[in-house]
Design a protein around this motif. Structure first.
Motif, PDB file in Angstrom:
ATOM      1  N   PRO A  92      -0.739 -90.524  -1.261  1.00  0.00           N
ATOM      2  CA  PRO A  92      -1.903 -91.488  -1.739  1.00  0.00           C
ATOM      3  C   PRO A  92      -1.562 -91.426  -3.295  1.00  0.00           C
ATOM      4  O   PRO A  92      -1.482 -90.532  -3.916  1.00  0.00           O
ATOM      5  CB  PRO A  92      -3.256 -91.146  -1.230  1.00  0.00           C
ATOM      6  N   LEU A  93      -1.354 -92.642  -3.863  1.00  0.00           N
ATOM      7  CA  LEU A  93      -1.339 -92.803  -5.463  1.00  0.00           C
ATOM      8  C   LEU A  93      -2.222 -94.078  -5.999  1.00  0.00           C
ATOM      9  O   LEU A  93      -2.523 -94.880  -5.171  1.00  0.00           O
ATOM     10  CB  LEU A  93      -0.015 -93.103  -5.631  1.00  0.00           C
ATOM     11  N   SER A  94      -2.657 -93.641  -6.934  1.00  0.00           N
ATOM     12  CA  SER A  94      -3.541 -94.966  -7.540  1.00  0.00           C
ATOM     13  C   SER A  94      -2.439 -95.877  -8.234  1.00  0.00           C
ATOM     14  O   SER A  94      -1.594 -95.710  -8.433  1.00  0.00           O
ATOM     15  CB  SER A  94      -4.489 -94.446  -8.942  1.00  0.00           C
ATOM     16  N   PHE A  95      -3.089 -97.121  -8.049  1.00  0.00           N
ATOM     17  CA  PHE A  95      -2.098 -98.282  -8.782  1.00  0.00           C
ATOM     18  C   PHE A  95      -3.143 -99.090  -9.677  1.00  0.00           C
ATOM     19  O   PHE A  95      -4.334 -99.224  -9.518  1.00  0.00           O
ATOM     20  CB  PHE A  95      -1.475 -99.009  -7.497  1.00  0.00           C
ATOM     21  N   ASP A  96      -2.284-100.057 -10.240  1.00  0.00           N
ATOM     22  CA  ASP A  96      -2.953-101.155 -11.004  1.00  0.00           C
ATOM     23  C   ASP A  96      -2.125-102.654 -10.803  1.00  0.00           C
ATOM     24  O   ASP A  96      -0.948-102.479 -10.440  1.00  0.00           O
ATOM     25  CB  ASP A  96      -3.021-100.937 -12.636  1.00  0.00           C
ATOM     26  N   PRO A 155      -1.120 -91.295 -17.480  1.00  0.00           N
ATOM     27  CA  PRO A 155       0.147 -90.528 -17.313  1.00  0.00           C
ATOM     28  C   PRO A 155       0.733 -90.391 -18.799  1.00  0.00           C
ATOM     29  O   PRO A 155       1.427 -89.280 -18.992  1.00  0.00           O
ATOM     30  CB  PRO A 155       0.931 -91.533 -16.481  1.00  0.00           C
ATOM     31  N   ARG A 156       0.581 -91.214 -19.813  1.00  0.00           N
ATOM     32  CA  ARG A 156       1.044 -91.206 -21.027  1.00  0.00           C
ATOM     33  C   ARG A 156       0.723 -89.835 -21.744  1.00  0.00           C
ATOM     34  O   ARG A 156       1.182 -89.250 -22.673  1.00  0.00           O
ATOM     35  CB  ARG A 156       0.718 -92.239 -21.982  1.00  0.00           C
ATOM     36  N   ARG A 157      -0.632 -89.357 -21.426  1.00  0.00           N
ATOM     37  CA  ARG A 157      -1.324 -88.021 -21.936  1.00  0.00           C
ATOM     38  C   ARG A 157      -1.190 -87.011 -20.982  1.00  0.00           C
ATOM     39  O   ARG A 157      -1.347 -85.771 -21.258  1.00  0.00           O
ATOM     40  CB  ARG A 157      -2.519 -88.289 -22.201  1.00  0.00           C
ATOM     41  N   GLU A 198      -0.898-102.435 -21.189  1.00  0.00           N
ATOM     42  CA  GLU A 198      -0.704-101.997 -19.583  1.00  0.00           C
ATOM     43  C   GLU A 198      -0.974-100.803 -19.239  1.00  0.00           C
ATOM     44  O   GLU A 198      -1.698-100.354 -18.306  1.00  0.00           O
ATOM     45  CB  GLU A 198       0.776-102.288 -19.269  1.00  0.00           C
ATOM     46  N   GLY A 199      -0.726 -99.517 -20.038  1.00  0.00           N
ATOM     47  CA  GLY A 199      -0.965 -98.255 -20.187  1.00  0.00           C
ATOM     48  C   GLY A 199      -2.361 -97.929 -20.316  1.00  0.00           C
ATOM     49  O   GLY A 199      -2.980 -97.300 -19.371  1.00  0.00           O
ATOM     50  N   ASP A 200      -2.974 -98.772 -21.204  1.00  0.00           N
ATOM     51  CA  ASP A 200      -4.514 -98.668 -21.215  1.00  0.00           C
ATOM     52  C   ASP A 200      -5.241 -99.161 -19.870  1.00  0.00           C
ATOM     53  O   ASP A 200      -6.257 -98.525 -19.564  1.00  0.00           O
ATOM     54  CB  ASP A 200      -5.279 -99.357 -22.451  1.00  0.00           C
ATOM     55  N   ARG A 201      -4.857-100.018 -19.427  1.00  0.00           N
ATOM     56  CA  ARG A 201      -5.427-100.723 -18.192  1.00  0.00           C
ATOM     57  C   ARG A 201      -5.165-100.036 -17.117  1.00  0.00           C
ATOM     58  O   ARG A 201      -6.057 -99.560 -16.384  1.00  0.00           O
ATOM     59  CB  ARG A 201      -4.851-101.987 -17.929  1.00  0.00           C
ATOM     60  N   PHE A 202      -4.062 -99.142 -17.031  1.00  0.00           N
ATOM     61  CA  PHE A 202      -3.741 -98.514 -15.931  1.00  0.00           C
ATOM     62  C   PHE A 202      -4.807 -97.079 -15.897  1.00  0.00           C
ATOM     63  O   PHE A 202      -5.319 -96.769 -14.952  1.00  0.00           O
ATOM     64  CB  PHE A 202      -2.380 -97.839 -15.904  1.00  0.00           C
ATOM     65  N   ALA A 203      -4.973 -96.596 -17.036  1.00  0.00           N
ATOM     66  CA  ALA A 203      -5.667 -95.435 -17.267  1.00  0.00           C
ATOM     67  C   ALA A 203      -7.193 -95.749 -17.061  1.00  0.00           C
ATOM     68  O   ALA A 203      -7.954 -94.957 -16.247  1.00  0.00           O
ATOM     69  CB  ALA A 203      -5.485 -95.007 -18.697  1.00  0.00           C
ATOM     70  N   ARG A 204      -7.671 -97.096 -17.501  1.00  0.00           N
ATOM     71  CA  ARG A 204      -8.837 -97.349 -17.196  1.00  0.00           C
ATOM     72  C   ARG A 204      -9.164 -97.481 -15.911  1.00  0.00           C
ATOM     73  O   ARG A 204     -10.365 -96.975 -15.340  1.00  0.00           O
ATOM     74  CB  ARG A 204      -9.358 -98.903 -18.134  1.00  0.00           C
ATOM     75  N   ARG A 205      -8.366 -98.181 -15.039  1.00  0.00           N
ATOM     76  CA  ARG A 205      -8.698 -98.547 -13.565  1.00  0.00           C
ATOM     77  C   ARG A 205      -8.568 -97.374 -12.848  1.00  0.00           C
ATOM     78  O   ARG A 205      -9.335 -97.073 -11.931  1.00  0.00           O
ATOM     79  CB  ARG A 205      -7.641 -99.494 -13.132  1.00  0.00           C
ATOM     80  N   THR A 206      -7.588 -96.347 -13.200  1.00  0.00           N
ATOM     81  CA  THR A 206      -7.402 -95.246 -12.316  1.00  0.00           C
ATOM     82  C   THR A 206      -7.986 -94.012 -12.677  1.00  0.00           C
ATOM     83  O   THR A 206      -8.138 -92.965 -11.933  1.00  0.00           O
ATOM     84  CB  THR A 206      -5.950 -94.953 -12.163  1.00  0.00           C
ATOM     85  N   GLY A 207      -8.512 -94.043 -13.992  1.00  0.00           N
ATOM     86  CA  GLY A 207      -9.083 -92.895 -14.565  1.00  0.00           C
ATOM     87  C   GLY A 207      -7.913 -91.662 -14.804  1.00  0.00           C
ATOM     88  O   GLY A 207      -8.335 -90.483 -15.287  1.00  0.00           O
ATOM     89  N   VAL A 212       9.917 -97.471 -15.055  1.00  0.00           N
ATOM     90  CA  VAL A 212       9.403 -97.988 -16.333  1.00  0.00           C
ATOM     91  C   VAL A 212       8.955 -96.569 -17.049  1.00  0.00           C
ATOM     92  O   VAL A 212       7.837 -95.924 -16.846  1.00  0.00           O
ATOM     93  CB  VAL A 212       8.123 -98.829 -16.480  1.00  0.00           C
ATOM     94  N   PRO A 213      10.001 -96.105 -18.163  1.00  0.00           N
ATOM     95  CA  PRO A 213       9.243 -94.966 -18.930  1.00  0.00           C
ATOM     96  C   PRO A 213       7.997 -95.141 -19.691  1.00  0.00           C
ATOM     97  O   PRO A 213       7.688 -96.206 -20.011  1.00  0.00           O
ATOM     98  CB  PRO A 213      10.575 -94.673 -19.858  1.00  0.00           C
ATOM     99  N   ALA A 214       7.188 -94.186 -19.797  1.00  0.00           N
ATOM    100  CA  ALA A 214       5.862 -94.450 -20.338  1.00  0.00           C
ATOM    101  C   ALA A 214       6.192 -95.140 -21.822  1.00  0.00           C
ATOM    102  O   ALA A 214       5.408 -96.091 -22.296  1.00  0.00           O
ATOM    103  CB  ALA A 214       5.273 -93.212 -20.676  1.00  0.00           C
ATOM    104  N   ALA A 215       7.138 -94.753 -22.690  1.00  0.00           N
ATOM    105  CA  ALA A 215       7.319 -95.308 -23.950  1.00  0.00           C
ATOM    106  C   ALA A 215       7.748 -96.753 -23.694  1.00  0.00           C
ATOM    107  O   ALA A 215       7.681 -97.663 -24.941  1.00  0.00           O
ATOM    108  CB  ALA A 215       8.675 -94.517 -24.667  1.00  0.00           C
ATOM    109  N   ALA A 216       8.290 -97.529 -22.909  1.00  0.00           N
ATOM    110  CA  ALA A 216       8.577 -98.554 -22.398  1.00  0.00           C
ATOM    111  C   ALA A 216       7.535 -99.535 -21.885  1.00  0.00           C
ATOM    112  O   ALA A 216       7.527-100.767 -21.834  1.00  0.00           O
ATOM    113  CB  ALA A 216       9.826 -98.727 -21.654  1.00  0.00           C
ATOM    114  N   LEU A 217       6.442 -98.950 -21.726  1.00  0.00           N
ATOM    115  CA  LEU A 217       5.320 -99.613 -21.020  1.00  0.00           C
ATOM    116  C   LEU A 217       4.483-100.157 -22.141  1.00  0.00           C
ATOM    117  O   LEU A 217       4.139 -99.723 -23.267  1.00  0.00           O
ATOM    118  CB  LEU A 217       4.593 -98.766 -20.225  1.00  0.00           C
ATOM    119  N   GLU A 218       4.066-101.595 -22.073  1.00  0.00           N
ATOM    120  CA  GLU A 218       3.317-101.924 -22.975  1.00  0.00           C
ATOM    121  C   GLU A 218       1.894-101.529 -23.181  1.00  0.00           C
ATOM    122  O   GLU A 218       1.418-101.015 -22.021  1.00  0.00           O
ATOM    123  CB  GLU A 218       2.769-103.697 -22.424  1.00  0.00           C
TER     124      GLU A 218
END
Lengths: 191, 191
Positions: free
Chosen positions: A78-82, A149-151, A137-146, A128-134
């Protein structure tokens, strides 16, 4: 039974079984045994497309099936997703079994929702390497999933799943017309 | 996030992330966003073994991940199962993708429960023709699942999954000690 036996049967030879089947339920917390024996009438295709899009908007976790490129063995986690309305964004450790499977080009199959209210996504995977992600998009992923990964202390990658086929069914009476997306296109457009 | 990212991370390199994580929940019907931010303390190994056995006794459906022997692509489908206290009995169409995957000797990975209260089963698969199944076993399967493959119009097989490894976790604080069965043995015996 889950419609899985039936649907899965059709995957192979179309040899489906129209007998049996428990009452339909959208409530994965309620055992099928508790619900009446006859499922509700099948949803229209347009309704299934709406329900599928809503599920993709609402759900946070999914079941991600990949093939272990080292052994060919099936893997599931199981993985979280946006969901951005078009693609599913996942993230896992670069060298994990799922991470290596997602990066292998072998494709992915994702299950969402309940076993009696399934959305099944087959798609291609873009690494998509973390550095290549908008950043948005990364912020939205973090908000949604809690989970951001960038941190992360580990070495995480993002994976963008581009759905090619999406199926949606509840009970066996929804096997016909379970394809809500084919060749990357919703079979009924809401736009 | 699901502990999946973390656990899956450990599958590869042990590179896990201890940040993030939503509240633990056993209720798949309740979105993690609705639960408090700090998960309950991790269960003891003995408790996880008890919970896992109870889940295997109680659940009717599971997520079955196989590899398509024709293409090597990952496959996933919900199927009903019966648990006899030692093995999981599944059934699907002989020539379906899942049926061919289960019969291929490539193994199977099965997910049970909720994405935040996971039981993950890796096991070997024994193909059991309907005629070779003990009638009492077939009856029990039909009673539990509401589906009797022996009376199916299609060509169905039974598949006996013998668990080799079982993992059980809820949130990331349960990653340590998530193995409840190794090499086919419960890590804590209840007998």
């Amino acid at each position: 039974m889950t419609a899985g036996e039936l649907t899965d049967g059709t995957d192979g030879t179309g040899g489906t079984d129209r007998t049996g089947g428990t009452g339909g339920t959208e409530d994965v917390c309620r055992p099928p045994a508790d619900v009446p024996g006859s499922p509700p009438p099948p949803r229209s295709t347009a309704q299934r497309v709406r329900d599928t899009r809503e599920l993709l908007r609402r759900e946070i976790d999914c079941w991600v099936a990949t093939t272990d490129p080292a052994t060919g063995a099936p893997h599931l986690v199981p993985l979280s997703f946006d969901w951005d309305g078009r693609t599913m964004l996942l993230s896992t450790a670069e060298r994990s079994v799922a991470g290596r499977g997602l990066a292998s080009g072998g494709g992915v199959r994702i299950g969402l929702g309940a076993t009696r209210d399934v959305v099944m996504v087959d798609g291609s995977v873009e690494v998509v390497p973390a550095a290549a992600l908008e950043p948005s998009e990364g912020d939205r992923f973090a908000r949604r999933t809690g989970f951001d990964p960038r941190r992360s202390s580990g070495s995480y990658l993002f994976f963008r799943v581009v759905p090619s086929r999406i199926q949606a069914w509840r009970e066996e009476n929804e096997l016909r017309g379970r394809d809500v997306m084919l060749a990357g296109r919703w079979v009924v457009s809401e736009e």
